[in-house]
Design a protein around this motif. Structure first.
Motif, PDB file in Angstrom:
ATOM      1  N   MET A   8      67.930  -1.100  74.382  1.00  0.00           N
ATOM      2  CA  MET A   8      69.013  -0.722  73.479  1.00  0.00           C
ATOM      3  C   MET A   8      70.362  -0.900  74.166  1.00  0.00           C
ATOM      4  O   MET A   8      70.504  -0.599  75.346  1.00  0.00           O
ATOM      5  CB  MET A   8      68.835   0.732  73.031  1.00  0.00           C
ATOM      6  CG  MET A   8      69.837   1.182  71.995  1.00  0.00           C
ATOM      7  SD  MET A   8      69.528   2.847  71.355  1.00  0.00           S
ATOM      8  CE  MET A   8      68.203   2.507  70.212  1.00  0.00           C
ATOM      9  N   VAL A   9      71.327  -1.398  73.387  1.00  0.00           N
ATOM     10  CA  VAL A   9      72.687  -1.574  73.893  1.00  0.00           C
ATOM     11  C   VAL A   9      73.686  -1.038  72.880  1.00  0.00           C
ATOM     12  O   VAL A   9      73.424  -0.995  71.680  1.00  0.00           O
ATOM     13  CB  VAL A   9      73.006  -3.056  74.215  1.00  0.00           C
ATOM     14  CG1 VAL A   9      72.198  -3.560  75.381  1.00  0.00           C
ATOM     15  CG2 VAL A   9      72.820  -3.938  72.989  1.00  0.00           C
ATOM     16  N   LEU A  10      74.839  -0.619  73.388  1.00  0.00           N
ATOM     17  CA  LEU A  10      75.971  -0.194  72.568  1.00  0.00           C
ATOM     18  C   LEU A  10      77.002  -1.306  72.615  1.00  0.00           C
ATOM     19  O   LEU A  10      77.385  -1.756  73.696  1.00  0.00           O
ATOM     20  CB  LEU A  10      76.563   1.114  73.102  1.00  0.00           C
ATOM     21  CG  LEU A  10      77.784   1.657  72.372  1.00  0.00           C
ATOM     22  CD1 LEU A  10      77.447   2.004  70.926  1.00  0.00           C
ATOM     23  CD2 LEU A  10      78.335   2.872  73.097  1.00  0.00           C
ATOM     24  N   CYS A  11      77.434  -1.740  71.441  1.00  0.00           N
ATOM     25  CA  CYS A  11      78.361  -2.868  71.360  1.00  0.00           C
ATOM     26  C   CYS A  11      79.606  -2.482  70.565  1.00  0.00           C
ATOM     27  O   CYS A  11      79.644  -1.439  69.920  1.00  0.00           O
ATOM     28  CB  CYS A  11      77.683  -4.042  70.663  1.00  0.00           C
ATOM     29  SG  CYS A  11      76.172  -4.611  71.473  1.00  0.00           S
ATOM     30  N   SER A  12      80.601  -3.365  70.625  1.00  0.00           N
ATOM     31  CA  SER A  12      81.842  -3.190  69.893  1.00  0.00           C
ATOM     32  C   SER A  12      82.239  -4.538  69.319  1.00  0.00           C
ATOM     33  O   SER A  12      82.005  -5.574  69.945  1.00  0.00           O
ATOM     34  CB  SER A  12      82.941  -2.689  70.841  1.00  0.00           C
ATOM     35  OG  SER A  12      84.197  -2.777  70.227  1.00  0.00           O
ATOM     36  N   CYS A  19      78.597  -5.592  75.437  1.00  0.00           N
ATOM     37  CA  CYS A  19      77.572  -4.589  75.143  1.00  0.00           C
ATOM     38  C   CYS A  19      77.151  -3.907  76.438  1.00  0.00           C
ATOM     39  O   CYS A  19      77.072  -4.542  77.485  1.00  0.00           O
ATOM     40  CB  CYS A  19      76.365  -5.232  74.481  1.00  0.00           C
ATOM     41  SG  CYS A  19      76.730  -5.934  72.853  1.00  0.00           S
ATOM     42  N   LYS A  20      76.900  -2.612  76.345  1.00  0.00           N
ATOM     43  CA  LYS A  20      76.467  -1.815  77.500  1.00  0.00           C
ATOM     44  C   LYS A  20      75.065  -1.288  77.249  1.00  0.00           C
ATOM     45  O   LYS A  20      74.743  -0.847  76.133  1.00  0.00           O
ATOM     46  CB  LYS A  20      77.395  -0.615  77.722  1.00  0.00           C
ATOM     47  CG  LYS A  20      78.862  -0.969  77.837  1.00  0.00           C
ATOM     48  CD  LYS A  20      79.194  -1.537  79.179  1.00  0.00           C
ATOM     49  CE  LYS A  20      80.701  -1.631  79.331  1.00  0.00           C
ATOM     50  NZ  LYS A  20      81.216  -2.850  79.733  1.00  0.00           N
ATOM     51  N   ILE A  21      74.240  -1.308  78.278  1.00  0.00           N
ATOM     52  CA  ILE A  21      72.875  -0.797  78.169  1.00  0.00           C
ATOM     53  C   ILE A  21      72.902   0.707  77.924  1.00  0.00           C
ATOM     54  O   ILE A  21      73.663   1.432  78.565  1.00  0.00           O
ATOM     55  CB  ILE A  21      72.072  -1.114  79.444  1.00  0.00           C
ATOM     56  CG1 ILE A  21      71.908  -2.634  79.586  1.00  0.00           C
ATOM     57  CG2 ILE A  21      70.720  -0.416  79.428  1.00  0.00           C
ATOM     58  CD1 ILE A  21      71.299  -3.069  80.895  1.00  0.00           C
ATOM     59  N   ILE A  22      72.085   1.157  77.004  1.00  0.00           N
ATOM     60  CA  ILE A  22      71.947   2.577  76.705  1.00  0.00           C
ATOM     61  C   ILE A  22      70.600   3.047  77.233  1.00  0.00           C
ATOM     62  O   ILE A  22      69.563   2.587  76.763  1.00  0.00           O
ATOM     63  CB  ILE A  22      71.981   2.839  75.184  1.00  0.00           C
ATOM     64  CG1 ILE A  22      73.265   2.333  74.563  1.00  0.00           C
ATOM     65  CG2 ILE A  22      71.764   4.321  74.896  1.00  0.00           C
ATOM     66  CD1 ILE A  22      73.250   2.354  73.046  1.00  0.00           C
ATOM     67  N   LYS A  63      72.446  -2.070  69.108  1.00  0.00           N
ATOM     68  CA  LYS A  63      71.445  -3.115  68.883  1.00  0.00           C
ATOM     69  C   LYS A  63      70.233  -2.734  69.727  1.00  0.00           C
ATOM     70  O   LYS A  63      70.393  -2.180  70.812  1.00  0.00           O
ATOM     71  CB  LYS A  63      71.941  -4.489  69.336  1.00  0.00           C
ATOM     72  CG  LYS A  63      73.084  -5.008  68.534  1.00  0.00           C
ATOM     73  CD  LYS A  63      73.432  -6.469  68.746  1.00  0.00           C
ATOM     74  CE  LYS A  63      73.307  -7.043  70.115  1.00  0.00           C
ATOM     75  NZ  LYS A  63      73.774  -8.412  70.261  1.00  0.00           N
ATOM     76  N   PHE A  64      69.058  -3.019  69.226  1.00  0.00           N
ATOM     77  CA  PHE A  64      67.865  -2.743  70.022  1.00  0.00           C
ATOM     78  C   PHE A  64      66.746  -3.680  69.646  1.00  0.00           C
ATOM     79  O   PHE A  64      66.760  -4.303  68.584  1.00  0.00           O
ATOM     80  CB  PHE A  64      67.432  -1.278  69.884  1.00  0.00           C
ATOM     81  CG  PHE A  64      66.952  -0.886  68.529  1.00  0.00           C
ATOM     82  CD1 PHE A  64      65.603  -1.002  68.196  1.00  0.00           C
ATOM     83  CD2 PHE A  64      67.819  -0.402  67.578  1.00  0.00           C
ATOM     84  CE1 PHE A  64      65.155  -0.645  66.939  1.00  0.00           C
ATOM     85  CE2 PHE A  64      67.385  -0.033  66.323  1.00  0.00           C
ATOM     86  CZ  PHE A  64      66.042  -0.147  66.002  1.00  0.00           C
ATOM     87  N   SER A  65      65.793  -3.789  70.551  1.00  0.00           N
ATOM     88  CA  SER A  65      64.590  -4.553  70.295  1.00  0.00           C
ATOM     89  C   SER A  65      63.431  -3.898  71.031  1.00  0.00           C
ATOM     90  O   SER A  65      63.625  -3.122  71.973  1.00  0.00           O
ATOM     91  CB  SER A  65      64.750  -6.010  70.738  1.00  0.00           C
ATOM     92  OG  SER A  65      64.929  -6.091  72.132  1.00  0.00           O
ATOM     93  N   CYS A  66      62.245  -4.208  70.577  1.00  0.00           N
ATOM     94  CA  CYS A  66      61.021  -3.718  71.207  1.00  0.00           C
ATOM     95  C   CYS A  66      60.252  -4.929  71.709  1.00  0.00           C
ATOM     96  O   CYS A  66      59.803  -5.761  70.923  1.00  0.00           O
ATOM     97  CB  CYS A  66      60.185  -2.930  70.199  1.00  0.00           C
ATOM     98  SG  CYS A  66      60.998  -1.403  69.678  1.00  0.00           S
TER      99      CYS A  66
END
Length: 72
Positions: A8-12, A19-22, A63-66
């Motif tokens: 998961m990342v936090l984006c703007s 984007c930064k890793i969460i 944003k995230f992915s599995c």
């Protein structure tokens, strides 16, 4: 055995921001379904904790992915 890892990342939407890793409390799941449901729930929980003005100014989103991960 295959497990799934939540990424998961936090984006703007602001052009210069990356984007930064969460980090998440849970990152490893038994199946894709439990991973993706957790990703949506955690994303919602996280976004509701941010200041409304900051979120609007930064146009922040997650944003995230599995991804499958082979566990030996």
């Amino acid at each position: 055995m295959i497990k799934f890892v939540l990424l998961m990342v936090l984006c703007s939407e602001i052009a210069a921001n990356q984007c930064k890793i969460i980090p998440t409390p849970n990152a490893l799941f038994e199946d894709y379904n439990s991973c993706i449901i957790y990703g949506y729930e955690y994303s919602h929980k996280l976004m509701t904790t941010f200041d409304l003005e900051w979120t609007n100014n930064m146009k922040a989103y997650t944003k995230f992915s599995c991804e499958p991960d082979k566990i030996i």
